[in-house]
Design an enzyme around this catalytic site. Structure first.
Site, short mmCIF file in Angstrom:
data_model
loop_
_atom_site.label_atom_id
_atom_site.label_comp_id
_atom_site.label_asym_id
_atom_site.label_seq_id
_atom_site.Cartn_x
_atom_site.Cartn_y
_atom_site.Cartn_z
N ARG A 1 0.58 -1.37 -0.06
CA ARG A 1 -0.29 -0.04 -0.12
C ARG A 1 1.49 0.76 0.19
O ARG A 1 1.14 1.70 0.99
CB ARG A 1 -0.89 0.02 1.10
CG ARG A 1 -2.28 -1.15 1.13
CD ARG A 1 -2.42 -0.72 2.16
NE ARG A 1 -1.77 -2.10 3.00
CZ ARG A 1 -2.73 -2.45 4.21
NH1 ARG A 1 -3.26 -2.37 4.95
NH2 ARG A 1 -1.72 -3.36 5.50
N ASP B 1 2.38 4.95 -0.62
CA ASP B 1 2.14 5.74 0.32
C ASP B 1 1.85 7.03 -0.76
O ASP B 1 2.50 6.71 -2.14
CB ASP B 1 3.35 6.36 0.73
CG ASP B 1 2.13 7.20 2.43
OD1 ASP B 1 1.12 7.12 2.05
OD2 ASP B 1 3.66 7.96 3.05
N ARG C 1 11.46 5.78 2.83
CA ARG C 1 11.94 7.21 2.82
C ARG C 1 12.69 7.37 4.42
O ARG C 1 13.60 9.08 4.76
CB ARG C 1 11.03 7.91 3.22
CG ARG C 1 10.53 7.53 1.97
CD ARG C 1 8.75 7.73 1.61
NE ARG C 1 8.43 9.45 2.16
CZ ARG C 1 7.34 9.76 1.87
NH1 ARG C 1 6.37 8.61 2.10
NH2 ARG C 1 7.16 11.25 2.36
#
Lengths: 259, 259
Positions: B50, B52, B197
């Site tokens: 899923r 972002d 990230r």
């Protein structure tokens, strides 16, 4: 009075090409607007390659005259603060006052990227042309050999060209393959209007088997645009570099239109 | 009743991520809409990652159940005719009815691209993060070694995670350099929310000299998000692949949130 040179990179997707037009945003128009804002007087740049609508550039060149207080090497920062995000000046420096970017003998290198796969890939589609065909790259390389050298490229030129001669010198054509991406790297001393995109379209016809490599020789000799393949779309085309050559005898006129 | 698997590539720039939200377009939402249109009944996909808002994918996976007449391998064509251009189904085929893409043991590989140069480059800015800092890649590689293996990645996880455990296994981190582009390739058995990230942001702190490689070991041991570097923006992140492993013992829960 000093002359300042700009090295300009841009994503051409949202622009109506380099040259100022009656309609639509252009790279030159954005540079002129930002420079006029910085200088407080009207500034108009001269570009090296007047790239067509939708064509990208890693390193195009523009010059302008300026006699104000801002040092030449600060223009890149002042411009980048005022330009849209998809145009970025990579460097700026002073050149001699007689420097004209279209009256010098240079080698221009373009890349045309073809993505050959049964389905488009979104993350490459902004910078390449998608073909459903599978492509024989060796045949494209064979065909490309006929185009290298000095030839009359009338068959590979948009009929709307204003060029006084359609003779040009292609210095090299290299074709690299990385996965499903085929990249044609074409270097030459100036190109005719749409020339790189028509060469790419014709070599793709060879790659997919609609033409033989030898047909490309006949197309070149025929000097007739209708013989060559289609003009591929601008998104796949990128101006990579403009390099000065030792040879000072430029025979390319200022009216030359560039892909 | 058959279960169909889709291999989905997308440019995430214009989407509010994978998962259907109250606001904004999502990849899942577009797939559900197009599938419902094809099937004539409501279809809801289950996605593997899923991703972002703003994150891209070369090869994400979704499955759905369907008992109509369209063969599984035709869904790619029917979907691509109905999806926006920035989402393209690369393949579709039938899988067993118990196939759940988040309940299998897989290796997910992400790439985070950092463009290190004094000026942004428009043609890479859609798919990379620009840093003005010059970067010591060797130091980043040294630091990355501390993160490989099974660890509690609490320091590298968005505090809003709903994960029941913050222990994850990072299988490998490779850092490639091509010109000014630095590409971190991170493979692991599932990731925490924003984990890739935050790892990229922390390794960049090392690369620019704000942290030492050894600091990364301390940050990992500290189990505190405030110790690690910033969460780099989504544009630089790309889901590259999801590969099934031999090992059948998945300990990653279905609630896992993925970068």
């Amino acid at each position: 009075m000093g002359r300042v040179l700009l090295r300009v990179a841009y994503d051409g997707t949202n622009y109506n090409g380099w040259q100022v037009q009656d309609n639509g945003r252009t790279i030159e128009g954005e540079l002129n607007r930002a420079l006029t804002d910085i200088a407080g007087e009207e500034i108009v740049v001269i570009g090296a390659s007047r790239t067509d609508a939708g064509v990208h550039a890693l390193d195009n060149i523009a010059v302008f005259d300026y006699d104000g207080p801002l040092p030449a090497d600060r223009f890149m920062y002042a411009l980048n603060a005022r330009l849209p995000e998809d145009i970025r000046v990579q460097n700026s420096y002073e050149v001699t006052s007689d420097y004209h970017p279209r009256k010098r003998t240079t080698i221009k290198t373009y890349e045309y990227s073809i993505y050959s796969a049964k389905v488009e890939l979104p993350i490459v589609s902004r910078y390449s042309y998608h073909t459903f065909y599978s492509v024989d790259v060796e045949k494209m390389r064979e065909a490309a050999k006929y185009l290298v050298g000095e030839h009359d490229f009338k068959s590979f030129c948009n009929v709307k060209t204003s060029a006084t001669t359609t003779v040009r010198e292609v210095v090299s054509i290299d074709i690299d393959v990385k996965g499903s991406m085929i990249v044609l790297r074409i270097s030459g001393k100036g190109f005719l209007y749409n020339m790189v995109r028509i060469i790419a379209g014709t070599l793709l016809e060879v790659g997919r088997g609609a033409l033989t490599p030898e047909d490309v020789k006949k197309i070149l000799d025929g000097c007739d645009r209708t013989l060559a393949g289609p003009t591929l779309p601008p998104c796949g085309l990128m101006l990579m570099s403009i390099t000065e050559t030792e040879d000072e005898n430029s025979n390319i006129s200022d009216e030359e239109c560039v892909d």
